[in-house]
Design a protein around this motif. Structure first.
Motif, short mmCIF file in Angstrom:
data_model
loop_
_atom_site.label_atom_id
_atom_site.label_comp_id
_atom_site.label_asym_id
_atom_site.label_seq_id
_atom_site.Cartn_x
_atom_site.Cartn_y
_atom_site.Cartn_z
N GLY A 160 0.85 -1.20 0.00
CA GLY A 160 0.00 0.00 0.00
C GLY A 160 0.88 1.25 0.00
O GLY A 160 1.86 1.34 -0.73
N GLY A 161 0.54 2.19 0.87
CA GLY A 161 1.31 3.43 0.94
C GLY A 161 2.76 3.18 1.34
O GLY A 161 3.65 3.95 0.98
N SER A 162 3.00 2.10 2.08
CA SER A 162 4.36 1.81 2.54
C SER A 162 5.21 1.18 1.43
O SER A 162 6.41 0.96 1.62
CB SER A 162 4.31 0.90 3.77
OG SER A 162 3.62 1.55 4.81
N THR A 214 1.82 0.61 10.74
CA THR A 214 1.20 -0.03 11.91
C THR A 214 1.97 -1.24 12.45
O THR A 214 1.76 -1.65 13.57
CB THR A 214 -0.19 -0.55 11.51
OG1 THR A 214 -0.02 -1.47 10.42
CG2 THR A 214 -1.10 0.59 11.09
N PHE A 215 2.82 -1.83 11.63
CA PHE A 215 3.50 -3.09 11.95
C PHE A 215 2.49 -4.21 12.26
O PHE A 215 2.77 -5.11 13.05
CB PHE A 215 4.53 -2.92 13.08
CG PHE A 215 5.86 -2.50 12.53
CD1 PHE A 215 6.80 -3.45 12.10
CD2 PHE A 215 6.17 -1.16 12.37
CE1 PHE A 215 8.01 -3.06 11.55
CE2 PHE A 215 7.37 -0.75 11.81
CZ PHE A 215 8.28 -1.71 11.40
N THR A 217 0.41 -5.17 9.39
CA THR A 217 -0.05 -5.56 8.05
C THR A 217 0.52 -6.93 7.70
O THR A 217 1.73 -7.12 7.69
CB THR A 217 0.41 -4.52 7.01
OG1 THR A 217 0.33 -3.25 7.60
CG2 THR A 217 -0.42 -4.57 5.77
O1 LIG Z 1 1.86 0.87 6.47
P1 LIG Z 1 0.99 -0.27 6.89
O2 LIG Z 1 0.41 -0.07 8.27
O3 LIG Z 1 1.76 -1.58 6.81
O4 LIG Z 1 -0.22 -0.36 5.91
C1 LIG Z 1 -0.02 -0.62 4.56
C2 LIG Z 1 -1.33 -0.51 3.76
O5 LIG Z 1 -2.27 -1.41 4.31
C3 LIG Z 1 -3.52 -1.47 3.66
O6 LIG Z 1 -3.33 -1.95 2.35
C4 LIG Z 1 -4.17 -0.10 3.63
O7 LIG Z 1 -5.34 -0.14 2.85
C5 LIG Z 1 -3.22 0.94 3.05
O8 LIG Z 1 -3.77 2.22 3.18
C6 LIG Z 1 -1.89 0.89 3.78
O9 LIG Z 1 -0.98 1.79 3.16
#
Ligand SMILES: O=P(O)(O)OC[C@H]1O[C@H](O)[C@H](O)[C@@H](O)[C@@H]1O
Length: 242
Positions: A160-162, A214-215, A217
């Protein structure tokens, strides 16, 4: 922002009407031919008043807009209260209502030193300095792999954004890149993505970055654990993992 759908605003409805009646008639080369002043009418330049000399050029002239469309877009922004939400954002108010959080991207660019009333915002400048110190150590070769060899490969693990954020920055800043450092981005939970990337990596000269807000995912954590297992398969000692 107010919880209303954009389509409920009267300016939006007007934009829809304009689109329905005019969009087939709006041809960019004709719009430029009809009005030699189009670029200056639909662009604006801002020069920084303090700090490093910076010019921002906003050029809307190549969009399919007319003076009426631009005016209606601005009406929409006013109707949706964008200005007051902008001010709330800069003040650190919790405008992210779904997570009850401030929206602090602006804190990362807070070179003017204005006060943001949100816990953690005052830590940003120290973290930015730390990032600079770390990246310079990697780029200069001072930061070594676990056997003392210079790092030549970086693997960003995130989704995602990361994932997209680091990819975007790496692409955008390519002209300044250190060309003998190779960057890979692993986001897919399908193990093939990591496995194929690891074939190109040497555990002695590869730096893994685990990017996650968030750690929690699953994709990021699973790929991070697999990368750690791969690394420890050679390095053996967990002391080499930060
Ligand atoms: O950065 P993280 O907490 O690992 O989340 C990573 C991604 O998780 C999900 O895919 C969310 O929909 C995204 O918005 C987010 O960027």
């Amino acid at each position: 922002m107010s919880g209303r759908l954009a389509s409920e605003y009267s300016a939006w409805k007007k934009l829809q009407q304009i689109y329905d009646s005019e969009h087939s008639k709006l041809v960019l080369k004709d719009l430029f031919a009809q009005d030699p002043e189009r670029f200056s009418k639909f662009s604006k330049e801002y020069n920084s008043t303090h700090g490093p000399s910076t010019t921002l050029l906003l050029d809307f002239s190549k969009n399919l807009i007319t003076p009426e469309i631009l005016k209606t877009l601005l009406d929409l922004a006013k109707e949706a209260d964008v200005e007051s939400f902008r001010d709330k954002m800069f003040a650190g108010e919790h405008i992210n209502t779904s997570e009850d959080r401030a929206v602090l991207h602006i804190a990362l660019r807070n070179f003017g030193g204005f006060k943001i009333a949100e816990a953690g915002a005052d830590e940003v400048s120290g973290v930015l300095s730390h990032i600079k110190e770390f990246t310079e150590a990697v780029r200069s070769g001072a930061w070594k792999g676990y056997t003392g060899k210079t790092i030549n490969t970086i693997v960003n693990i995130g989704i995602g954004g990361s994932d997209l954020g680091p990819v975007m920055v790496t692409e955008a800043l390519k002209p300044y890149a250190k060309r003998d450092l190779t960057a890979h981005f692993v986001s897919n939970i399908d193990g093939t993505h990591l496995a194929e990337t690891l074939r190109l990596c040497d555990p002695e000269t590869t730096l893994f970055i685990i990017a996650t807000k968030t750690f929690t995912t699953q994709e990021a954590i699973t790929n991070a654990e697999s990368a750690r297992d791969w690394f420890l398969g050679t390095a053996k000692d967990k002391a080499h993992v930060a």
